[in-house]
Design a protein around this motif. Structure first.
Motif, PDB file in Angstrom:
ATOM      1  N   THR A  41       0.823  -1.200   0.000  1.00 11.29           N
ATOM      2  CA  THR A  41       0.000   0.000   0.000  1.00 11.29           C
ATOM      3  C   THR A  41       0.860   1.254   0.000  1.00 11.29           C
ATOM      4  OG1 THR A  41      -1.799  -1.124   1.154  1.00 11.29           O
ATOM      5  CG2 THR A  41      -1.766   1.273   1.270  1.00 11.29           C
ATOM      6  N   VAL A  45       1.055   4.469  -3.046  1.00 11.59           N
ATOM      7  CA  VAL A  45       0.501   5.761  -2.664  1.00 11.59           C
ATOM      8  C   VAL A  45       0.521   6.741  -3.831  1.00 11.59           C
ATOM      9  CG1 VAL A  45       2.667   6.748  -1.818  1.00 11.59           C
ATOM     10  CG2 VAL A  45       0.496   7.496  -0.823  1.00 11.59           C
ATOM     11  N   TYR A  48      -2.502   8.263  -6.099  1.00 11.41           N
ATOM     12  CA  TYR A  48      -3.268   9.476  -5.829  1.00 11.41           C
ATOM     13  C   TYR A  48      -3.044  10.527  -6.912  1.00 11.41           C
ATOM     14  CZ  TYR A  48      -5.376  13.326  -3.242  1.00 11.41           C
ATOM     15  OH  TYR A  48      -6.188  14.363  -2.861  1.00 11.41           O
ATOM     16  N   LYS A 130      -9.978   7.201  -0.574  1.00 13.35           N
ATOM     17  CA  LYS A 130      -9.334   8.457  -0.934  1.00 13.35           C
ATOM     18  C   LYS A 130     -10.104   9.619  -0.320  1.00 13.35           C
ATOM     19  CE  LYS A 130      -8.511  11.554  -4.853  1.00 13.35           C
ATOM     20  NZ  LYS A 130      -8.753  11.786  -6.295  1.00 13.35           N
ATOM     21  N   SER A 175      -6.442   2.023   5.373  1.00 13.52           N
ATOM     22  CA  SER A 175      -5.545   3.057   4.867  1.00 13.52           C
ATOM     23  C   SER A 175      -6.349   4.095   4.097  1.00 13.52           C
ATOM     24  CB  SER A 175      -4.479   2.459   3.932  1.00 13.52           C
ATOM     25  OG  SER A 175      -3.545   1.689   4.656  1.00 13.52           O
ATOM     26  N   TYR A 177      -5.867   7.569   1.641  1.00 13.85           N
ATOM     27  CA  TYR A 177      -4.979   8.410   0.850  1.00 13.85           C
ATOM     28  C   TYR A 177      -5.479   9.854   0.872  1.00 13.85           C
ATOM     29  CZ  TYR A 177      -3.541   3.951  -1.288  1.00 13.85           C
ATOM     30  OH  TYR A 177      -3.084   2.671  -1.504  1.00 13.85           O
ATOM     31  N   PRO A 194       1.234  12.968  -2.444  1.00 14.98           N
ATOM     32  CA  PRO A 194       0.271  12.029  -1.858  1.00 14.98           C
ATOM     33  C   PRO A 194       0.756  11.499  -0.505  1.00 14.98           C
ATOM     34  CG  PRO A 194       1.581  10.900  -3.498  1.00 14.98           C
ATOM     35  CD  PRO A 194       2.057  12.330  -3.490  1.00 14.98           C
ATOM     36  N   TYR A 195      -0.179  11.295   0.392  1.00 12.21           N
ATOM     37  CA  TYR A 195       0.109  10.754   1.718  1.00 12.21           C
ATOM     38  C   TYR A 195      -0.818   9.575   1.982  1.00 12.21           C
ATOM     39  CZ  TYR A 195       2.832  14.935   2.913  1.00 12.21           C
ATOM     40  OH  TYR A 195       3.773  15.929   2.957  1.00 12.21           O
ATOM     41  N   CYS A 196      -0.420   8.734   2.923  1.00 12.34           N
ATOM     42  CA  CYS A 196      -1.249   7.592   3.305  1.00 12.34           C
ATOM     43  C   CYS A 196      -1.234   7.443   4.823  1.00 12.34           C
ATOM     44  CB  CYS A 196      -0.727   6.313   2.646  1.00 12.34           C
ATOM     45  SG  CYS A 196      -1.702   4.836   3.018  1.00 12.34           S
TER      46      CYS A 196
END
Length: 244
Positions: A41, A45, A48, A130, A175, A177, A194-196
Motif C-alpha cells: 500500500t 501511494v 493518488y 481516498k 488506509s 490516501y 500524496p500521503y497515506c
C-alpha cells in the motif's frame, strides 16, 4: 478536538519494520502477512497523483464476478470473501455517506485483503479510501493535516465497518490516501504530494465505536502503540509500531 489532535499525532501509523516477508498457512490455502500488505500500500501511494478513482459500484461488481468465477477448490481467501461479502459490500456502499468529505476509492487489483497479523490473528485490510479534500501545506502543518484527514475521512470510514460482527476477524486495518499541495515560496510548482494514513485496531473496538460506545479518542487509544508519521509519496516507511 484539541485532545483528539494530540492523540492522532501519535497513533496514525504505517509499519516500517517488516523483517522477512513470509506467507502464513491457513486451512485451505495461504494468507499474506499484514506487514507485507501494508508495504504494498505504501508503494502504491502514488496512485493518488494519477487522478483516477474507482466507482463503488465497480468495486461491488468486481467482487461479485470474482465470487461467481471461483474454482471448485477454493482458497482460504476465497472462502473468507464469500463469508464476509455482505458486510464488505455494506462498507463500500456506505463509506462515502459516513465521511464528511467526498471519499473515492484508489487501488489496483482488489481494494481489500484478508491477511494475518503475527501468524495467528485474522485481519481484514482495506486500503482504497481516498479523502476528497486536497490540503494546503502553506496554511497548516503536516501534523494538523493528518489530524484533519483522520477526523474527516479515516475514522468515519471505520464506522462503516459496523456490519462485521464475526469474531473470526480479530483486527481491521484501514488506509486512507490524501493529497497536499504546497504554495510556499521555493516549493515545487503545481505538484500535489500524496500521503497515506493507516490505522490498525481490534474489530471488537470498531464495533463499539460504530455503536457509539467508544469516542474517537478512545478508539485511537486502543489502536497500535506507535511511533509513526504518515507515509508520503516516496512509499518509504518512517517508523514502526506494534499491536497491543
Amino acid at each position: 478536538m484539541k485532545k483528539l489532535g494530540l492523540v492522532v499525532g501519535c497513533v496514525l501509523v504505517m509499519m516500517g519494520a517488516y523483517g522477512q516477508e513470509k506467507k502464513h498457512a491457513a486451512e485451505g490455502g495461504m494468507l499474506p502477512s499484514l506487514q507485507s500488505c501494508m508495504r504494498t500500500t505504501q508503494q502504491n501511494v502514488g496512485l493518488y497523483t494519477q487522478g483516477q478513482a474507482n466507482d463503488v459500484n465497480t468495486i461491488i461488481k468486481d467482487i461479485e464476478v470474482r465470487i461467481d468465477s471461483m474454482p471448485k477448490n477454493k482458497t482460504t481467501a476465497d472462502l473468507l470473501l464469500i463469508k464476509h461479502f455482505a458486510p464488505l459490500r455494506h462498507f463500500f456502499l456506505t463509506t462515502t455517506n459516513k465521511t464528511s468529505v467526498a471519499a473515492e476509492f484508489l487501488y489496483t487489483g482488489a481494494p481489500y485483503s484478508f491477511c494475518m497479523y503475527n501468524d495467528t490473528a485474522l485481519t481484514l485490510y482495506i486500503w482504497a479510501v481516498k479523502d476528497g479534500d486536497t490540503y494546503n501545506l502553506s496554511k497548516t502543518t503536516e501534523k494538523r493535516i493528518a489530524q484533519l484527514a483522520t477526523t474527516n475521512c479515516l475514522l468515519p470510514s471505520l464506522a462503516a465497518l459496523d456490519e462485521f460482527k464475526d469474531s473470526e476477524i480479530k483486527y481491521v486495518a484501514l488506509s486512507v490516501y490524501y493529497g497536499c499541495k504546497d504554495t510556499r515560496e521555493g516549493a515545487p510548482a503545481g505538484g500535489i504530494a500524496p500521503y497515506c494514513l493507516t490505522l490498525v485496531v481490534r474489530l471488537s473496538d470498531v464495533q463499539q465505536y460504530a455503536a457509539g460506545l467508544i469516542t474517537d479518542k478512545g478508539l485511537l487509544e486502543k489502536s497500535l502503540t506507535p511511533t509513526l508519521s504518515p507515509s508520503t509519496g516516496s512509499g518509504q516507511a518512517v517508523g514502526e509500531g506494534e499491536v497491543k
